[in-house]
Design a protein around this motif. Structure first.
Motif, PDB file in Angstrom:
ATOM      1  N   THR A   1       0.849  -1.181   0.000  1.00  0.00           N
ATOM      2  CA  THR A   1       0.000   0.000   0.000  1.00  0.00           C
ATOM      3  C   THR A   1       0.894   1.244   0.000  1.00  0.00           C
ATOM      4  O   THR A   1       2.119   1.147   0.153  1.00  0.00           O
ATOM      5  CB  THR A   1      -0.881   0.028   1.248  1.00  0.00           C
ATOM      6  N   VAL A   2       0.290   2.413  -0.133  1.00  0.00           N
ATOM      7  CA  VAL A   2       1.067   3.655  -0.091  1.00  0.00           C
ATOM      8  C   VAL A   2       1.791   3.771   1.255  1.00  0.00           C
ATOM      9  O   VAL A   2       2.968   4.133   1.321  1.00  0.00           O
ATOM     10  CB  VAL A   2       0.166   4.874  -0.351  1.00  0.00           C
ATOM     11  N   GLY A   3       1.104   3.447   2.335  1.00  0.00           N
ATOM     12  CA  GLY A   3       1.749   3.468   3.651  1.00  0.00           C
ATOM     13  C   GLY A   3       2.915   2.501   3.714  1.00  0.00           C
ATOM     14  O   GLY A   3       3.928   2.775   4.372  1.00  0.00           O
ATOM     15  N   GLY A   4       2.784   1.369   3.023  1.00  0.00           N
ATOM     16  CA  GLY A   4       3.848   0.368   3.003  1.00  0.00           C
ATOM     17  C   GLY A   4       5.100   0.828   2.288  1.00  0.00           C
ATOM     18  O   GLY A   4       6.184   0.296   2.541  1.00  0.00           O
ATOM     19  N   TRP A   5       4.963   1.814   1.390  1.00  0.00           N
ATOM     20  CA  TRP A   5       6.170   2.371   0.767  1.00  0.00           C
ATOM     21  C   TRP A   5       7.049   3.053   1.814  1.00  0.00           C
ATOM     22  O   TRP A   5       8.263   3.099   1.673  1.00  0.00           O
ATOM     23  CB  TRP A   5       5.814   3.400  -0.303  1.00  0.00           C
ATOM     24  N   TYR A   6       6.409   3.565   2.860  1.00  0.00           N
ATOM     25  CA  TYR A   6       7.140   4.301   3.903  1.00  0.00           C
ATOM     26  C   TYR A   6       7.459   3.420   5.108  1.00  0.00           C
ATOM     27  O   TYR A   6       8.489   3.625   5.766  1.00  0.00           O
ATOM     28  CB  TYR A   6       6.311   5.517   4.346  1.00  0.00           C
ATOM     29  N   LEU A   7       6.591   2.462   5.399  1.00  0.00           N
ATOM     30  CA  LEU A   7       6.806   1.566   6.537  1.00  0.00           C
ATOM     31  C   LEU A   7       6.179   0.215   6.192  1.00  0.00           C
ATOM     32  O   LEU A   7       5.007  -0.021   6.456  1.00  0.00           O
ATOM     33  CB  LEU A   7       6.167   2.152   7.799  1.00  0.00           C
ATOM     34  N   PRO A   8       6.971  -0.689   5.609  1.00  0.00           N
ATOM     35  CA  PRO A   8       6.400  -1.950   5.111  1.00  0.00           C
ATOM     36  C   PRO A   8       6.089  -2.933   6.232  1.00  0.00           C
ATOM     37  O   PRO A   8       6.674  -2.854   7.329  1.00  0.00           O
ATOM     38  CB  PRO A   8       7.511  -2.488   4.207  1.00  0.00           C
ATOM     39  N   PRO A   9       5.184  -3.875   5.993  1.00  0.00           N
ATOM     40  CA  PRO A   9       4.858  -4.877   7.017  1.00  0.00           C
ATOM     41  C   PRO A   9       6.076  -5.639   7.524  1.00  0.00           C
ATOM     42  O   PRO A   9       6.136  -5.992   8.709  1.00  0.00           O
ATOM     43  CB  PRO A   9       3.879  -5.803   6.285  1.00  0.00           C
ATOM     44  N   ALA A  10       7.064  -5.901   6.670  1.00  0.00           N
ATOM     45  CA  ALA A  10       8.237  -6.671   7.090  1.00  0.00           C
ATOM     46  C   ALA A  10       9.008  -5.978   8.204  1.00  0.00           C
ATOM     47  O   ALA A  10       9.706  -6.640   8.983  1.00  0.00           O
ATOM     48  CB  ALA A  10       9.155  -6.920   5.899  1.00  0.00           C
ATOM     49  N   ALA A  11       8.893  -4.659   8.303  1.00  0.00           N
ATOM     50  CA  ALA A  11       9.631  -3.927   9.337  1.00  0.00           C
ATOM     51  C   ALA A  11       9.122  -4.247  10.736  1.00  0.00           C
ATOM     52  O   ALA A  11       9.839  -4.046  11.724  1.00  0.00           O
ATOM     53  CB  ALA A  11       9.542  -2.425   9.073  1.00  0.00           C
ATOM     54  N   ARG A  12       7.904  -4.744  10.837  1.00  0.00           N
ATOM     55  CA  ARG A  12       7.326  -5.025  12.158  1.00  0.00           C
ATOM     56  C   ARG A  12       8.014  -6.179  12.869  1.00  0.00           C
ATOM     57  O   ARG A  12       7.813  -6.383  14.069  1.00  0.00           O
ATOM     58  CB  ARG A  12       5.831  -5.328  12.017  1.00  0.00           C
ATOM     59  N   ASP A  13       8.820  -6.948  12.166  1.00  0.00           N
ATOM     60  CA  ASP A  13       9.511  -8.074  12.781  1.00  0.00           C
ATOM     61  C   ASP A  13      10.746  -7.645  13.568  1.00  0.00           C
ATOM     62  O   ASP A  13      11.425  -8.483  14.166  1.00  0.00           O
ATOM     63  CB  ASP A  13       9.928  -9.092  11.706  1.00  0.00           C
ATOM     64  N   ASN A  14      11.058  -6.354  13.568  1.00  0.00           N
ATOM     65  CA  ASN A  14      12.169  -5.847  14.354  1.00  0.00           C
ATOM     66  C   ASN A  14      11.776  -5.749  15.830  1.00  0.00           C
ATOM     67  O   ASN A  14      10.592  -5.762  16.171  1.00  0.00           O
ATOM     68  CB  ASN A  14      12.577  -4.469  13.835  1.00  0.00           C
ATOM     69  N   PRO A  15      12.758  -5.640  16.744  1.00  0.00           N
ATOM     70  CA  PRO A  15      12.423  -5.427  18.158  1.00  0.00           C
ATOM     71  C   PRO A  15      11.495  -4.233  18.322  1.00  0.00           C
ATOM     72  O   PRO A  15      11.641  -3.219  17.616  1.00  0.00           O
ATOM     73  CB  PRO A  15      13.789  -5.176  18.808  1.00  0.00           C
ATOM     74  N   PRO A  16      10.512  -4.299  19.235  1.00  0.00           N
ATOM     75  CA  PRO A  16       9.495  -3.244  19.350  1.00  0.00           C
ATOM     76  C   PRO A  16      10.064  -1.845  19.516  1.00  0.00           C
ATOM     77  O   PRO A  16       9.552  -0.889  18.921  1.00  0.00           O
ATOM     78  CB  PRO A  16       8.691  -3.669  20.591  1.00  0.00           C
ATOM     79  N   GLU A  17      11.145  -1.704  20.288  1.00  0.00           N
ATOM     80  CA  GLU A  17      11.664  -0.362  20.535  1.00  0.00           C
ATOM     81  C   GLU A  17      12.295   0.261  19.290  1.00  0.00           C
ATOM     82  O   GLU A  17      12.135   1.450  19.014  1.00  0.00           O
ATOM     83  CB  GLU A  17      12.672  -0.368  21.696  1.00  0.00           C
ATOM     84  N   ILE A  18      12.986  -0.552  18.490  1.00  0.00           N
ATOM     85  CA  ILE A  18      13.613  -0.011  17.286  1.00  0.00           C
ATOM     86  C   ILE A  18      12.561   0.222  16.202  1.00  0.00           C
ATOM     87  O   ILE A  18      12.637   1.191  15.444  1.00  0.00           O
ATOM     88  CB  ILE A  18      14.760  -0.921  16.784  1.00  0.00           C
ATOM     89  N   TYR A  19      11.542  -0.642  16.147  1.00  0.00           N
ATOM     90  CA  TYR A  19      10.446  -0.421  15.206  1.00  0.00           C
ATOM     91  C   TYR A  19       9.707   0.867  15.543  1.00  0.00           C
ATOM     92  O   TYR A  19       9.410   1.676  14.657  1.00  0.00           O
ATOM     93  CB  TYR A  19       9.475  -1.601  15.217  1.00  0.00           C
ATOM     94  N   ALA A  20       9.429   1.089  16.832  1.00  0.00           N
ATOM     95  CA  ALA A  20       8.720   2.298  17.248  1.00  0.00           C
ATOM     96  C   ALA A  20       9.532   3.544  16.926  1.00  0.00           C
ATOM     97  O   ALA A  20       8.983   4.575  16.492  1.00  0.00           O
ATOM     98  CB  ALA A  20       8.407   2.240  18.734  1.00  0.00           C
ATOM     99  N   ALA A  21      10.847   3.471  17.120  1.00  0.00           N
ATOM    100  CA  ALA A  21      11.700   4.622  16.818  1.00  0.00           C
ATOM    101  C   ALA A  21      11.669   4.939  15.330  1.00  0.00           C
ATOM    102  O   ALA A  21      11.595   6.123  14.941  1.00  0.00           O
ATOM    103  CB  ALA A  21      13.126   4.343  17.284  1.00  0.00           C
TER     104      ALA A  21
END
Length: 221
Positions: free
Chosen positions: A166-186
């Motif tokens: 999706t357009v949002g995924g161009w900026y923050l893709p679903p695959a990025a969610r697999d990172n540790p929560p604190e680094i993903y949130a940052a």
């Protein structure tokens, strides 16, 4: 003698699958290629750069660290002048527009034979959009902090049947969610802040749509 490789390049190496031959395009000093060989991730590495000076630096370092016989060197504009018989293509430290140009000029890369590992310094949404629209899918995306900066490293597989981002995924893709929560949130906060700053100064329908999508996602997580 310890190899002076950065956390950013180490993160790239961690996404390279064990392979017979990797291609480090835009190799610069050659540290990533040397690390792949020293760690046994790759049996051989093609090192290429568009400029002669970094290519000579990589050759010097290959000799210094004892891996010269496992590396081949090419002065190349992207992948135009290198052999095709590799398993993983790595591009690190380039802008997204440069990577799109390299990949667009090499339709032969659109094959399940190849894995791409891409570390983008700018215009990452442009790169993600191109990859998704062309038929590549983001298998993994690592977020890391190196010094004061946040970086992402993308591992990409050829899969034309995969759902498009999706357009949002161009900026923050679903695959990025697999990172540790604190680094993903940052990283999510960094992306949202950038979108808000842009939209405060100019109207941009794409960024407005991305911001709305990502803000809605943030409220549900």
């Amino acid at each position: 003698m310890k190899l002076p490789i950065s956390p950013r390049l180490l993160a790239c190496a961690q996404l390279v699958p064990p392979c017979r031959r990797a291609a480090d395009v835009g190799c610069d000093h050659g540290y990533l290629a040397i690390h792949l060989l020293q760690s046994g991730i790759a049996e051989q590495v093609i090192a290429s750069d568009i400029n002669e000076a970094p290519l000579q630096s990589a050759l010097h370092n290959a000799v210094r660290y004892g891996v010269r016989e496992k590396m081949s060197f090419y002065r190349s504009d992207g992948v135009r002048q290198i052999p095709h018989d590799f398993d993983c293509l790595i591009c690190a430290g380039m802008g997204g527009d440069t990577m799109v140009s390299i990949l667009s000029a090499a339709p032969w890369l659109r094959s399940e034979r190849y894995t791409l590992v891409l570390q983008c310094q700018s215009k990452t949404p442009l790169l993600r959009r191109y990859l998704s629209d062309t038929g590549w899918t983001i298998d993994r995306e690592t977020i890391l902090r190196d010094g004061k900066f946040l970086y992402t490293v993308i591992r990409v597989l050829w899969n034309p049947a995969a759902p498009r981002l999706t357009v949002g995924g161009w900026y923050l893709p679903p695959a990025a969610r697999d990172n540790p929560p604190e680094i993903y949130a940052a990283y999510r906060d960094y992306v949202l802040r950038g979108l808000r700053i842009t939209l405060a100064h100019q109207e941009n329908p794409e960024k407005h749509q991305a911001l709305a999508e990502l803000e809605a996602q943030a409220q549900t997580t």
